[in-house]
Write a protein that holds these residues in place. Structure first.
Motif, PDB file in Angstrom:
ATOM      1  N   GLN A 183      20.586  40.732  33.896  1.00 22.44           N
ATOM      2  CA  GLN A 183      21.806  41.437  33.512  1.00 22.44           C
ATOM      3  C   GLN A 183      22.975  41.048  34.395  1.00 22.44           C
ATOM      4  N   LYS A 184      22.689  40.669  35.625  1.00 20.25           N
ATOM      5  CA  LYS A 184      23.737  40.241  36.545  1.00 20.25           C
ATOM      6  C   LYS A 184      24.020  38.744  36.401  1.00 20.25           C
ATOM      7  N   ARG A 185      23.422  38.141  35.385  1.00 21.39           N
ATOM      8  CA  ARG A 185      23.607  36.729  35.064  1.00 21.39           C
ATOM      9  C   ARG A 185      23.240  35.791  36.217  1.00 21.39           C
ATOM     10  N   ILE A 186      22.146  36.118  36.884  1.00 25.46           N
ATOM     11  CA  ILE A 186      21.611  35.262  37.938  1.00 25.46           C
ATOM     12  C   ILE A 186      20.775  34.177  37.246  1.00 25.46           C
ATOM     13  N   PRO A 187      20.903  32.907  37.661  1.00 19.58           N
ATOM     14  CA  PRO A 187      20.115  31.836  37.027  1.00 19.58           C
ATOM     15  C   PRO A 187      18.610  32.080  37.124  1.00 19.58           C
ATOM     16  N   ALA A 188      17.898  31.668  36.090  1.00 15.73           N
ATOM     17  CA  ALA A 188      16.452  31.895  36.002  1.00 15.73           C
ATOM     18  C   ALA A 188      15.702  31.296  37.187  1.00 15.73           C
ATOM     19  N   SER A 189      16.148  30.147  37.675  1.00 18.02           N
ATOM     20  CA  SER A 189      15.461  29.522  38.815  1.00 18.02           C
ATOM     21  C   SER A 189      15.570  30.395  40.061  1.00 18.02           C
ATOM     22  N   TYR A 190      16.691  31.042  40.264  1.00 18.90           N
ATOM     23  CA  TYR A 190      16.862  31.939  41.410  1.00 18.90           C
ATOM     24  C   TYR A 190      15.988  33.187  41.253  1.00 18.90           C
ATOM     25  N   PHE A 233      12.690  49.974  48.197  1.00 17.97           N
ATOM     26  CA  PHE A 233      13.353  51.270  48.135  1.00 17.97           C
ATOM     27  C   PHE A 233      13.215  51.971  46.786  1.00 17.97           C
ATOM     28  N   ASN A 234      13.298  51.228  45.687  1.00 18.45           N
ATOM     29  CA  ASN A 234      13.220  51.838  44.353  1.00 18.45           C
ATOM     30  C   ASN A 234      11.809  51.764  43.774  1.00 18.45           C
ATOM     31  N   ARG A 235      10.963  50.946  44.405  1.00 15.69           N
ATOM     32  CA  ARG A 235       9.577  50.766  43.974  1.00 15.69           C
ATOM     33  C   ARG A 235       9.502  50.270  42.534  1.00 15.69           C
ATOM     34  N   TRP A 236      10.306  49.234  42.259  1.00 20.61           N
ATOM     35  CA  TRP A 236      10.307  48.588  40.954  1.00 20.61           C
ATOM     36  C   TRP A 236       9.307  47.447  40.956  1.00 20.61           C
ATOM     37  N   GLY A 237       8.794  47.141  39.767  1.00 26.84           N
ATOM     38  CA  GLY A 237       7.926  45.992  39.580  1.00 26.84           C
ATOM     39  C   GLY A 237       8.750  44.746  39.284  1.00 26.84           C
ATOM     40  N   LYS A 238       8.060  43.621  39.225  1.00 23.43           N
ATOM     41  CA  LYS A 238       8.725  42.328  39.024  1.00 23.43           C
ATOM     42  C   LYS A 238       9.439  42.244  37.673  1.00 23.43           C
ATOM     43  N   ILE A 239       8.881  42.859  36.644  1.00 25.44           N
ATOM     44  CA  ILE A 239       9.494  42.783  35.318  1.00 25.44           C
ATOM     45  C   ILE A 239      10.854  43.477  35.324  1.00 25.44           C
ATOM     46  N   LYS A 240      10.912  44.655  35.894  1.00 27.55           N
ATOM     47  CA  LYS A 240      12.168  45.407  35.943  1.00 27.55           C
ATOM     48  C   LYS A 240      13.188  44.709  36.838  1.00 27.55           C
ATOM     49  N   ILE A 241      12.736  44.156  37.954  1.00 21.85           N
ATOM     50  CA  ILE A 241      13.628  43.408  38.851  1.00 21.85           C
ATOM     51  C   ILE A 241      14.195  42.197  38.117  1.00 21.85           C
ATOM     52  N   SER A 242      13.340  41.500  37.403  1.00 23.51           N
ATOM     53  CA  SER A 242      13.773  40.316  36.659  1.00 23.51           C
ATOM     54  C   SER A 242      14.842  40.663  35.621  1.00 23.51           C
ATOM     55  N   TYR A 243      14.628  41.739  34.872  1.00 19.95           N
ATOM     56  CA  TYR A 243      15.616  42.153  33.876  1.00 19.95           C
ATOM     57  C   TYR A 243      16.943  42.536  34.524  1.00 19.95           C
ATOM     58  N   ASP A 286      24.406  33.506  45.098  1.00 23.38           N
ATOM     59  CA  ASP A 286      23.566  34.175  44.102  1.00 23.38           C
ATOM     60  C   ASP A 286      22.078  34.053  44.411  1.00 23.38           C
ATOM     61  N   GLN A 287      21.681  32.942  45.026  1.00 18.64           N
ATOM     62  CA  GLN A 287      20.274  32.766  45.380  1.00 18.64           C
ATOM     63  C   GLN A 287      19.881  33.759  46.475  1.00 18.64           C
ATOM     64  N   ARG A 288      20.704  33.875  47.489  1.00 20.20           N
ATOM     65  CA  ARG A 288      20.458  34.838  48.571  1.00 20.20           C
ATOM     66  C   ARG A 288      20.477  36.267  48.013  1.00 20.20           C
ATOM     67  N   PHE A 289      21.444  36.541  47.121  1.00 26.68           N
ATOM     68  CA  PHE A 289      21.548  37.856  46.497  1.00 26.68           C
ATOM     69  C   PHE A 289      20.263  38.212  45.752  1.00 26.68           C
ATOM     70  N   ALA A 290      19.744  37.266  44.960  1.00 24.10           N
ATOM     71  CA  ALA A 290      18.547  37.515  44.157  1.00 24.10           C
ATOM     72  C   ALA A 290      17.357  37.862  45.051  1.00 24.10           C
ATOM     73  N   CYS A 291      17.189  37.145  46.141  1.00 17.32           N
ATOM     74  CA  CYS A 291      16.061  37.403  47.043  1.00 17.32           C
ATOM     75  C   CYS A 291      16.185  38.774  47.700  1.00 17.32           C
ATOM     76  N   LEU A 292      17.374  39.100  48.168  1.00 18.13           N
ATOM     77  CA  LEU A 292      17.580  40.394  48.814  1.00 18.13           C
ATOM     78  C   LEU A 292      17.464  41.538  47.812  1.00 18.13           C
ATOM     79  N   PHE A 293      17.991  41.345  46.608  1.00 20.74           N
ATOM     80  CA  PHE A 293      17.925  42.350  45.554  1.00 20.74           C
ATOM     81  C   PHE A 293      16.467  42.657  45.220  1.00 20.74           C
TER      82      PHE A 293
END
Length: 154
Positions: free
Chosen positions: A84-91, A70-80, A56-63
């Motif tokens: 939603q994918k239930r990734i831990p807050a620290s990751y 590619f989608n040109r999203w900001g940090k807030i949208k990426i975080s949300y 999940d940590q590797r997934f979060a970084c790559l995501f």
């Protein structure tokens, strides 16, 4: 679709994870659709995690990197999206910290420039508001939007 045995599901999930990056939540949803009971799902996800098919940590970084690039999203949208994918807050925090600040600001500046070209409003106040709302919708931070807008305004 016929239900899979836990062993078949394990092999299928491992094959999926070897082709593309998945988080544990996504694999859990797939296993559920395949008719795997919760105890077996936990076992399969545990095994895939132990064998580094799922991280999940590797997934979060790559995501985060891919959504910015590619989608040109900001940090807030990426975080949300990661929440939603239930990734831990620290990751999530770590993934957002790894985003290159220069690339991040350039992405926002190019979005603002592109959006500015599409607007036909004569009123500068309305133009600025539309650009601001657009950038907010993309998930960029208000302070950064204001800073970039003030740089682009004569």
């Amino acid at each position: 679709m016929k239900t899979l045995s836990p062993q078949e599901a394990l092999h299928r999930a491992a094959a999926l994870c070897s082709k593309s990056e998945y988080c544990s939540t996504e694999i859990d949803e797939k296993l559920s659709v395949w008719g795997i009971a919760p105890p077996e799902r936990e076992m399969i996800i545990g095994r895939l995690t132990a064998e580094k098919f799922i991280d999940d940590q590797r997934f979060a970084c790559l995501f985060a990197r891919d959504k910015l690039r590619f989608n040109r999203w900001g940090k807030i949208k990426i975080s949300y999206a990661l929440q939603q994918k239930r990734i831990p807050a620290s990751y999530i925090r770590e993934a957002l910290e790894q985003i290159d600040t220069t690339l991040y600001e350039q992405t926002l500046a190019s979005l603002i420039t592109a959006k500015t070209r599409t607007l036909t409003d004569e009123d500068e106040y309305q133009r600025r508001n539309k650009i601001y709302r657009f950038a907010l919708g993309r998930g960029f931070e208000p302070e950064m939007i204001n800073r970039i807008l003030s740089l682009n305004t004569p």
